[in-house]
Write an enzyme that holds these catalytic residues in place. Structure first.
Site, PDB file in Angstrom:
ATOM      1  N   GLY A 297       4.663  72.942  11.878  1.00  0.00           N
ATOM      2  CA  GLY A 297       3.519  73.415  10.593  1.00  0.00           C
ATOM      3  C   GLY A 297       2.226  73.072  11.970  1.00  0.00           C
ATOM      4  O   GLY A 297       0.954  73.185  10.737  1.00  0.00           O
TER       5      GLY A 297
ATOM      6  N   CYS B 175       7.141 100.138   1.456  1.00  0.00           N
ATOM      7  CA  CYS B 175       7.900 100.705   2.805  1.00  0.00           C
ATOM      8  C   CYS B 175       9.048 101.448   2.946  1.00  0.00           C
ATOM      9  O   CYS B 175       9.178 102.269   1.670  1.00  0.00           O
ATOM     10  CB  CYS B 175       7.357 100.065   4.323  1.00  0.00           C
ATOM     11  SG  CYS B 175       7.216 100.614   5.587  1.00  0.00           S
TER      12      CYS B 175
ATOM     13  N   HIS C  96       1.604  98.466   3.983  1.00  0.00           N
ATOM     14  CA  HIS C  96       2.558  97.237   3.063  1.00  0.00           C
ATOM     15  C   HIS C  96       1.314  96.861   2.387  1.00  0.00           C
ATOM     16  O   HIS C  96       0.526  95.438   3.437  1.00  0.00           O
ATOM     17  CB  HIS C  96       2.619  96.902   4.760  1.00  0.00           C
ATOM     18  CG  HIS C  96       4.154  97.093   5.013  1.00  0.00           C
ATOM     19  ND1 HIS C  96       5.579  96.392   5.096  1.00  0.00           N
ATOM     20  CD2 HIS C  96       4.203  97.700   6.142  1.00  0.00           C
ATOM     21  CE1 HIS C  96       5.765  96.578   5.572  1.00  0.00           C
ATOM     22  NE2 HIS C  96       5.249  97.981   6.687  1.00  0.00           N
TER      23      HIS C  96
ATOM     24  N   GLU D 211       1.362  93.140   1.201  1.00  0.00           N
ATOM     25  CA  GLU D 211       1.193  92.207   1.344  1.00  0.00           C
ATOM     26  C   GLU D 211       0.741  91.704   2.497  1.00  0.00           C
ATOM     27  O   GLU D 211       0.047  90.240   2.287  1.00  0.00           O
ATOM     28  CB  GLU D 211       3.034  91.801   1.306  1.00  0.00           C
ATOM     29  CG  GLU D 211       3.673  92.379   2.806  1.00  0.00           C
ATOM     30  CD  GLU D 211       4.367  93.284   3.214  1.00  0.00           C
ATOM     31  OE1 GLU D 211       3.581  94.534   2.483  1.00  0.00           O
ATOM     32  OE2 GLU D 211       4.778  94.102   4.134  1.00  0.00           O
TER      33      GLU D 211
HETATM   34  N1  GLN Z   1      11.853 101.882   8.857  1.00  0.00           N
HETATM   35  C1  GLN Z   1      11.532 102.578   8.065  1.00  0.00           C
HETATM   36  C2  GLN Z   1      10.608 103.525   8.954  1.00  0.00           C
HETATM   37  O1  GLN Z   1      10.381 103.416  10.135  1.00  0.00           O
HETATM   38  C3  GLN Z   1      10.548 102.265   7.232  1.00  0.00           C
HETATM   39  C4  GLN Z   1       9.963 101.319   8.078  1.00  0.00           C
HETATM   40  C5  GLN Z   1       9.320 100.040   7.099  1.00  0.00           C
HETATM   41  O2  GLN Z   1       9.960  99.345   6.124  1.00  0.00           O
HETATM   42  N2  GLN Z   1       8.490  98.803   7.671  1.00  0.00           N
HETATM   43  O3  GLN Z   1       9.961 104.034   8.427  1.00  0.00           O
END
Ligand code: GLN
Length: 525
Positions: free
Chosen positions: A15, A379, A502, A504
């Site tokens: 950690g 995604c 994304h 996140e």
């Molecule tokens: N494989 C998909 C793409 O290339 C989604 C990529 C991902 O989920 N990061 O568009």
């Protein structure tokens, strides 16, 4: 510029990253601007080509840098945004030096680890620190002291320490204090690892000891004596219930005051927002169960930022979010088992690459759509939601993405500008892009603005040829970047929200990502 250099001893997985990030947080609490550099001694240029299964999540920065997941911890703990130069790897350093050698920059000299590689390392550190305009730069050296790979980096920071003013460079060594069968705290591993450090010409200023239990006074004194530091420079970082509690621990142990005094700095303030966040986390009531249908479920680190984002949303919503890792292939091997999803308050399908598990994920999405269970798709989780919709609502039974299978109905496809790129690592749409949100949509209500910036890592897109048909059937694209669809939602559903980006990567303990917060809130309804 002040530097805090963090090394690790005894073993990996102690950690060190969390400790370093927590040190940064407590220095911020005292009024200083802190940045961070992660040194990864591997030869890969970056983490872009690394399997999340082996190495944990690939974290994506705003400039599109694909980096070690520790950078994600730094962004979350320090509440900053970093760029790719904050991740220094052996690969990047050697590539730069070899390019200079080919250009003739070294004027016929023999190019060597010392001084050429070490100079390149120091130059990069100084440049990144300066560009960040921070007061204090944390530098975490990956691996364990004694590893062959990290030697040039340790030598470089030794030189840095010599070249900078004495009070400007401090070393923190993170080690392990194991307990024997009688529960006695053992100091020998720490002694040995500090000895190894000293053989390299480095002397720790602060020793952070990882232990199951709080490290006792006499253990600290023994370490202090053998490792040549004052007892107050031995800090107990015992196991915490949650990583966000580590800064509070270090603060209680006096680490911030000690570091500042060694830097000859005064605390400028006593910021309490982190404590308040931890307080909210502690006082959360009720639990929501989220089913995460993914591929790398054996290694929770593969989805580290998602786990943290769920936690952030829970803190804000006042509940505990329990992630449950579900292997998508289970639904392929045993289609009836998809009904087990009814036990969750929400379903999340994260990003991913390749065909494995995708049919299982599509089954899970279908289940949450039909049963009105909150769904968040990220995604690949959005692409599969579009495929599921095209198959089961529009009736294109073979709808797919060419990434996953050849199809006559590529509802997900490469856009023409991306078709001809082949070089691995150069084909993806990476990092920050904006999206324009539709007024009145769920997306707009969640974000509260009509233009957002989020991070991306993908090649494929919703195929523009199918957009009208999909929208007419009830799935709406409410976030767009010109011809690229960034958000797909189903307004009729309790919460069906998916993003090509994304979210996140931008979620913070005190500032949850809007899609995650909306997702959790929809479960509390
Ligand atoms: N494989 C998909 C793409 O290339 C989604 C990529 C991902 O989920 N990061 O568009």
């Amino acid at each position: 510029m002040k530097y805090v250099i963090v090394t690790g001893g005894v073993m990996s997985g102690l950690g060190k990253g969390i400790t370093a990030a927590s040190m940064g947080r407590i220095l911020i609490n005292k009024g200083y601007k802190v940045t961070a550099i992660k040194i990864d001694p591997y030869i890969n240029i970056d983490a872009g080509t690394m399997s999340p299964f082996q190495h944990g999540e690939v974290f994506v920065l705003k400039d599109g840098g694909e980096v070690d997941l520790d950078l994600g911890n730094y962004e979350r703990f320090l509440d900053i945004e970093l760029v790719r130069d904050h991740n220094i790897t052996t690969g990047k350093v050697y590539q730069a030096v070899i390019n200079k050698e080919r250009r003739g920059d070294y004027l016929g000299k023999t190019v060597q680890i010392i001084p050429h590689i070490t100079n390149e390392i120091k130059e990069r550190i100084r440049k990144v620190a300066k560009n960040s305009k921070a007061d204090i730069c944390l530098i975490e050296i990956g691996g364990t002291v004694g590893d062959i790979e990290s030697m040039p980096f340790l030598e470089a920071v030794r030189q840095l320490h010599n070249e900078e003013a004495k009070e400007d460079v401090l070393f923190i060594h993170v080690t392990l204090v194991p307990m024997d069968a009688q529960g006695e705290q053992k100091t020998k591993p720490t002694q040995h690892s500090v000895k190894e450090l000293r053989e390299l010409g480095l002397h720790p200023d602060l020793i952070v000891t990882r232990c199951k239990q709080p490290v006792l006074g006499n253990t600290k004194e023994k370490i202090a004596l053998f490792c040549d530091v004052p007892p107050k420079a031995v800090i107990s970082a015992h196991d915490a219930k949650d990583i966000y509690m580590v800064p509070l621990q270090l603060e209680q142990e006096g680490a911030a005051e000690y570091l500042l005094s060694r830097f000859e700095l005064q605390p400028k303030q006593d910021l309490r927002i982190w404590d308040k966040m931890v307080e909210r986390m502690r006082s959360a009531t009720g639990t929501v169960q989220v089913g995460i249908v993914g591929k790398y479920t054996d290694l929770e680190d593969s989805y580290l930022s998602i786990r943290e984002s769920l936690k952030h949303a829970g803190i804000e919503a006042g509940c505990v979010v329990k992630p449950n890792w579900i292997d998508a292939e289970e639904f392929e091997n045993n289609p009836d088992s998809v009904h087990t999803l009814s036990q969750y308050d929400g379903i999340l399908v994260p990003g991913g690459f390749g065909v494995r598990g995708t049919e299982g994920k599509i089954a899970a999405i279908c289940y949450s759509r039909k049963n009105n269970i909150p769904y968040l798709g990220l995604c690949l989780g959005m692409q599969l939601a579009v495929i599921e919709f095209a198959r089961n609502v529009l009736g294109y039974h073979d709808a797919n993405s060419p990434e996953l299978s050849p199809t006559d109905h590529p509802v997900i496809d490469l856009l023409p500008e991306q078709e001809n790129v082949v070089n691995m690592g150069a084909t993806m749409r990476l990092g920050d892009y904006t999206a324009q949100l539709t007024k009145g949509s769920l997306a707009y209500r969640l974000y509260g603005v009509d233009r957002i910036v989020e991070r991306h890592r993908h090649r494929y897109e919703v195929n523009p040829d199918y957009i009208d048909e999909i929208e007419a059937a009830g799935m709406k694209f409410t976030g767009k970047n010109r011809n690229r669809m960034e958000i797909a939602e189903i307004p009729e559903h309790i919460f069906f929200f998916s993003t090509q980006f994304h979210p996140e990567f931008k979620s913070r303990p005190n500032r949850p990502s809007p899609p995650f917060l909306g997702f959790i809130r929809s479960m509390l309804k």
